[in-house]
Write a protein that holds these residues in place. Structure first.
Motif, PDB file in Angstrom:
ATOM      1  N   TYR A   1      51.968 -31.031 101.271  1.00 34.38           N
ATOM      2  CA  TYR A   1      51.606 -29.656 101.626  1.00 34.38           C
ATOM      3  C   TYR A   1      52.604 -29.050 102.611  1.00 34.38           C
ATOM      4  O   TYR A   1      52.943 -27.872 102.521  1.00 34.38           O
ATOM      5  N   HIS A   2      53.056 -29.857 103.549  1.00 29.94           N
ATOM      6  CA  HIS A   2      54.011 -29.348 104.534  1.00 29.94           C
ATOM      7  C   HIS A   2      55.310 -28.898 103.849  1.00 29.94           C
ATOM      8  O   HIS A   2      55.832 -27.821 104.130  1.00 29.94           O
ATOM      9  N   GLU A   3      55.783 -29.697 102.930  1.00 36.06           N
ATOM     10  CA  GLU A   3      57.022 -29.339 102.227  1.00 36.06           C
ATOM     11  C   GLU A   3      56.883 -28.049 101.424  1.00 36.06           C
ATOM     12  O   GLU A   3      57.851 -27.334 101.204  1.00 36.06           O
ATOM     13  N   GLN A   4      55.664 -27.762 100.993  1.00 34.26           N
ATOM     14  CA  GLN A   4      55.440 -26.566 100.186  1.00 34.26           C
ATOM     15  C   GLN A   4      55.005 -25.360 101.019  1.00 34.26           C
ATOM     16  O   GLN A   4      54.570 -24.348 100.454  1.00 34.26           O
ATOM     17  N   GLY A   5      55.078 -25.488 102.335  1.00 29.36           N
ATOM     18  CA  GLY A   5      54.776 -24.337 103.180  1.00 29.36           C
ATOM     19  C   GLY A   5      53.307 -24.084 103.449  1.00 29.36           C
ATOM     20  O   GLY A   5      52.922 -22.975 103.821  1.00 29.36           O
ATOM     21  N   TYR A   6      52.483 -25.095 103.261  1.00 26.76           N
ATOM     22  CA  TYR A   6      51.063 -24.964 103.606  1.00 26.76           C
ATOM     23  C   TYR A   6      50.855 -25.322 105.076  1.00 26.76           C
ATOM     24  O   TYR A   6      51.582 -26.144 105.626  1.00 26.76           O
ATOM     25  N   TYR A   7      49.837 -24.717 105.679  1.00 26.13           N
ATOM     26  CA  TYR A   7      49.478 -25.065 107.048  1.00 26.13           C
ATOM     27  C   TYR A   7      48.183 -25.862 107.058  1.00 26.13           C
ATOM     28  O   TYR A   7      47.210 -25.472 106.409  1.00 26.13           O
ATOM     29  N   TRP A   8      48.196 -26.945 107.829  1.00 25.34           N
ATOM     30  CA  TRP A   8      46.970 -27.719 108.011  1.00 25.34           C
ATOM     31  C   TRP A   8      46.064 -26.973 108.986  1.00 25.34           C
ATOM     32  O   TRP A   8      46.495 -26.600 110.084  1.00 25.34           O
ATOM     33  N   ILE A   9      44.831 -26.740 108.562  1.00 21.52           N
ATOM     34  CA  ILE A   9      43.847 -26.034 109.386  1.00 21.52           C
ATOM     35  C   ILE A   9      42.700 -26.992 109.668  1.00 21.52           C
ATOM     36  O   ILE A   9      42.236 -27.680 108.762  1.00 21.52           O
ATOM     37  N   SER A  10      42.235 -27.042 110.918  1.00 22.72           N
ATOM     38  CA  SER A  10      41.041 -27.835 111.177  1.00 22.72           C
ATOM     39  C   SER A  10      39.841 -26.908 111.183  1.00 22.72           C
ATOM     40  O   SER A  10      39.564 -26.234 112.171  1.00 22.72           O
ATOM     41  N   THR A  11      39.165 -26.879 110.044  1.00 29.87           N
ATOM     42  CA  THR A  11      37.933 -26.099 109.951  1.00 29.87           C
ATOM     43  C   THR A  11      36.832 -26.839 110.716  1.00 29.87           C
ATOM     44  O   THR A  11      36.919 -28.046 110.921  1.00 29.87           O
ATOM     45  N   PRO A  12      35.813 -26.114 111.165  1.00 29.54           N
ATOM     46  CA  PRO A  12      34.848 -26.742 112.084  1.00 29.54           C
ATOM     47  C   PRO A  12      34.008 -27.843 111.449  1.00 29.54           C
ATOM     48  O   PRO A  12      33.640 -27.773 110.281  1.00 29.54           O
ATOM     49  N   ILE A  13      33.709 -28.856 112.236  1.00 28.40           N
ATOM     50  CA  ILE A  13      32.839 -29.952 111.820  1.00 28.40           C
ATOM     51  C   ILE A  13      31.381 -29.565 112.056  1.00 28.40           C
ATOM     52  O   ILE A  13      30.518 -29.774 111.214  1.00 28.40           O
ATOM     53  N   ILE A  14      31.130 -29.003 113.225  1.00 27.00           N
ATOM     54  CA  ILE A  14      29.782 -28.519 113.525  1.00 27.00           C
ATOM     55  C   ILE A  14      29.683 -27.071 113.082  1.00 27.00           C
ATOM     56  O   ILE A  14      30.543 -26.258 113.418  1.00 27.00           O
ATOM     57  N   THR A  15      28.654 -26.774 112.310  1.00 28.64           N
ATOM     58  CA  THR A  15      28.512 -25.409 111.830  1.00 28.64           C
ATOM     59  C   THR A  15      27.097 -24.906 112.037  1.00 28.64           C
ATOM     60  O   THR A  15      26.133 -25.643 111.829  1.00 28.64           O
ATOM     61  N   ALA A  16      26.995 -23.669 112.467  1.00 26.72           N
ATOM     62  CA  ALA A  16      25.688 -23.035 112.570  1.00 26.72           C
ATOM     63  C   ALA A  16      25.572 -21.972 111.492  1.00 26.72           C
ATOM     64  O   ALA A  16      24.663 -21.163 111.495  1.00 26.72           O
ATOM     65  N   SER A  17      26.520 -22.012 110.579  1.00 28.31           N
ATOM     66  CA  SER A  17      26.561 -21.021 109.510  1.00 28.31           C
ATOM     67  C   SER A  17      25.414 -21.299 108.545  1.00 28.31           C
ATOM     68  O   SER A  17      25.125 -22.440 108.205  1.00 28.31           O
ATOM     69  N   ASP A  18      24.779 -20.246 108.089  1.00 29.28           N
ATOM     70  CA  ASP A  18      23.633 -20.440 107.205  1.00 29.28           C
ATOM     71  C   ASP A  18      24.050 -20.536 105.742  1.00 29.28           C
ATOM     72  O   ASP A  18      23.220 -20.670 104.867  1.00 29.28           O
ATOM     73  N   CYS A  19      25.350 -20.474 105.484  1.00 29.85           N
ATOM     74  CA  CYS A  19      25.758 -20.295 104.094  1.00 29.85           C
ATOM     75  C   CYS A  19      26.212 -21.577 103.420  1.00 29.85           C
ATOM     76  O   CYS A  19      26.844 -21.548 102.387  1.00 29.85           O
ATOM     77  N   GLU A  20      25.892 -22.704 103.963  1.00 24.50           N
ATOM     78  CA  GLU A  20      26.343 -23.926 103.306  1.00 24.50           C
ATOM     79  C   GLU A  20      25.221 -24.630 102.548  1.00 24.50           C
ATOM     80  O   GLU A  20      25.460 -25.623 101.882  1.00 24.50           O
ATOM     81  N   GLY A  21      23.991 -24.145 102.685  1.00 21.59           N
ATOM     82  CA  GLY A  21      22.877 -24.781 101.975  1.00 21.59           C
ATOM     83  C   GLY A  21      22.413 -26.007 102.735  1.00 21.59           C
ATOM     84  O   GLY A  21      22.905 -27.107 102.535  1.00 21.59           O
TER      85      GLY A  21
END
Lengths: 465, 465
Positions: A151-171
């Motif tokens: 991914y790095h070679e292809q210009g992608y950025y590694w993102i750390s999306t949250p582990i703890i979520t209070a979002s109601d949209c994940e089921g």
């Protein structure tokens, strides 16, 4: 550190006749009648141990003859080419220092005899000392490094999306709750309900099941991103393919359609498989000998073959008209079972196959609706010998279509306000997929159970260590 | 995907006079009286946008003149060298396709005006579209990639230590509970206590605060390992340096003593800082201009200077005998405060400094006891401009010394049985350290608050998105 990795010596990176020091653990010891001991020492740097030839002229030779599997040593001596079979170099030791003994060698849990995979799982803190789990650890690392590199070679950025979520949209059905409330004295509202406003985050919080929705926010600004992090399912699935805690790789790509990410999946898998074939030949030979005899050949075939592509609708026709008897009947509209996927990959196409455009009614709300009104731009990558390995889709970028779908599914638009914002402000076509990392490692190594390709597996009823 | 990344065009990787397509979002639009519009388009691939020069001869020129910040476009045209200041190349557009409009440009949350950092934090799903958070995202990725590369090149294996832990040995005080129990109807034992045998893992489970103890098990087999994963603290610390969820890098090295890992820390930090200076000059120039004027120079100095080393005991003498007035008094036996650490690095040594051999009574049970009976082989790396950035130690590899320490601290040896096994079976000297990844990113970018260097920060009372 003045010692060398055993891998450097065995690869011939050090001049013969050099004085070298290695440090590691005894795998086996053999004593000859001529007063020479042969120590096989491993340090994790490669599959093979190195042989140290120890003459009885050493001051502490009596110690050497008491070394058993698992003892740690520092060996200094001259590197020489080996006359013995199956080894390129060995060390003519002029010093052996015992760093750590094994208490009661007879009861050492990792003694030299062969142990069952279940036994090893119950000794997860010691099992990396075995040939098998050592090899798994190196191949797992090789795959992880190759994924980041790809991914790095292809210009992608590694993102750390949250582990703890209070979002109601994940089921929330299969999620783990995260809380700091005092369980013995739960705060309650006037109505007698648990008062989560008193909890650490001021509301209910859970462990994430996917970074995708968060990942989309970053793809809608950085164009190309990927996540590589842990995800969680509180499923009571006692199978060889399920873990409560597992790592996922989720690329998300702006300006990409379904074809683009099908190609991305193919390129990524081939890239990481090539890396394993090139960098971990030693471990792969072990897996081919002892675990799964096609371990190497199936990877070689995988990287050489073009992926097949088939529409779900056509796949259903293939399955209905073939001679194979399936446990589950196939009709347009049902989700494909593992047996169907494997038939397509292993018997029909004889290649990895991308199955595309599934019925909308069996897929998630965020998948892009096709013109036919019946299907969505979803895809699964199905491989011979494992079945589904990747699932992805083009995402619905049209706000009106997304909103209609949320309404249809009885979902609350306010819960998705930030997700909908991406469609209000400079929306772009975008696509992504998810790869379960442990399933990938299990496939590559031929290990039959994902519990044996992660250091400390978490499953229903088990979270030891 | 037939379009090119803007970074490739601006770096001169594409021949002038080529026909190119780029896709991205409008940063600004300017119209000249002569009937030409200038669009600054960014796609996240680099700091700078590219300028597209759009003549009014285009069929949809009226659309072009309605483009506002945040609209997504596909621009096709001829790549030419730019006469304008501050840009090397631009595109003479012969087609501009609008992919997504911005609903109500006047109320677009990321409008072109400058926003406060607090405002951006409240719009975490859109903030990567800004210059600042885009730059943070690229630098963060650069640091993560460099960390993986550094360890991989040196023969370390990445290990994923568990996120969910039921281990009793981490000190549950500041941990988040993980549970699937029905909070409204908690199962209870005969004695009225919560019956955790009914919980998902059959006992109490928490989110990890460190992968170290688990990492030691793999270092005791593979020699050199590192973790790079999320860790959690349920602390009510509302500061610019604390997150409830943050990423840690934790190498653990067999056959290594305190000197070895002090050197490893120095080598690693210099390696990743060099990577940022080489690969993300564009973003670092932005930080130096707008966030922290020494952002580049302090990294350059960091990679050139040898780290200073000082014993804790000597450091205390330096602090006691200097002219500086501290808020907290220093005496042998107390932990150093940030003001003390920064004085040592910034004013006394004028370099990053490794402070070694702390009093045993202020340190954790697993740190190796020194011969003096008073101190342990612990170290902190303290850097000018930030203070402590790394903490580590040699681990106690002697079972009898470890056991005495557990007893002394009132800890239950049975809770540590697997950890103690490492000392029973081929124990080796080993050492490791921990690096808080967000603190590293905050230091490199000069961003004052760790909440602004992770995509979706989790803090007391806040887990939105």
């Amino acid at each position: 550190m003045s010692h060398l990795a055993i891998s450097e010596l065995l690869k011939g990176k050090v001049a013969v006749d050099s004085q070298v020091t290695i440090k590691g653990w005894i795998r086996t010891r053999r004593d000859s009648k001529a007063g020479i001991s042969f120590l096989a020492v491993h340090d994790g740097s490669c599959f093979d141990p190195i042989q140290a030839v120890v003459p009885n002229s050493l001051n502490n030779y009596d110690e050497v003859t008491r070394l058993t599997a698992g003892c740690s040593v520092s060996v200094t001596g001259v590197l020489v080419q080996s006359a013995g079979q199956g080894q390129s170099y060995e060390i003519q030791a002029n010093s052996v220092q015992v760093l750590g003994w094994v208490e009661n060698p007879d009861s050492y849990p990792m003694s030299a005899k062969r142990h069952s995979i279940e036994y090893l799982r119950e000794h997860a803190h010691l099992r990396p000392r075995t040939n098998m789990i050592g090899a798994v650890t190196r191949v797992r690392n090789c795959l992880a490094q190759a994924i980041h590199r790809f991914y790095h070679e292809q210009g992608y950025y590694w993102i750390s999306t949250p582990i703890i979520t209070a979002s109601d949209c994940e089921g929330a059905g299969e999620m783990f709750r995260v809380s700091t409330l005092d369980m013995q004295n739960l705060p309650r509202t006037d109505k007698g309900e648990i008062d989560y406003s008193e909890d650490f985050f001021g509301k209910e919080a859970f462990l994430t099941v996917s970074g995708q929705l968060n990942g989309e926010t970053y793809a809608s600004a950085m164009s190309k991103i990927y996540t590589f992090g842990p995800t969680f399912r509180a499923e009571n699935s006692n199978t060889s393919r399920h873990l409560a805690e597992f790592w996922m790789v989720e690329p998300e790509v702006a300006f990409a359609d379904l074809e683009d990410i099908a190609k991305l999946a193919e390129n990524m898998l081939k890239y990481v498989f090539k890396a394993v074939l090139e960098e971990r030949r030693d471990d792969m030979e072990f897996f081919a000998q002892r675990v799964e005899k096609t371990a190497i050949t199936r990877l070689e075939e995988f990287v050489e073959k073009d992926f097949a592509q088939v529409d779900y609708t056509d796949a259903v026709e293939i399955l209905k008209s073939c001679d194979k008897k399936f446990e589950y009947a196939v009709e347009w509209g049902v989700d494909l079972q593992s047996e169907h996927e494997r038939y397509l990959a292993e018997e029909h196409f004889k290649a990895p196959v991308v199955i595309k455009n599934y019925p909308r009614d069996i897929k998630a709300f965020y998948m892009r609706q096709n013109e036919d009104g019946k299907t969505v731009a979803a895809m699964d990558v199905v491989a011979p010998g494992i079945g589904e390995i990747i699932g992805g889709s083009q995402r619905e970028e049209r706000l009106d279509v997304l909103d209609a779908r949320l309404d249809e599914m009885g979902l609350n638009k306010e819960d998705y306000s930030w997700y909908r914002d991406l469609r209000k402000y400079g929306s772009v076509p975008h696509s992504g997929f998810g790869l379960g990392f442990e399933r990938l490692v299990a496939y590559v190594t031929g290990m039959g159970n994902v519990r044996d390709v992660i250091a400390f597996p978490r499953t229903k009823g088990s979270a030891t260590y």
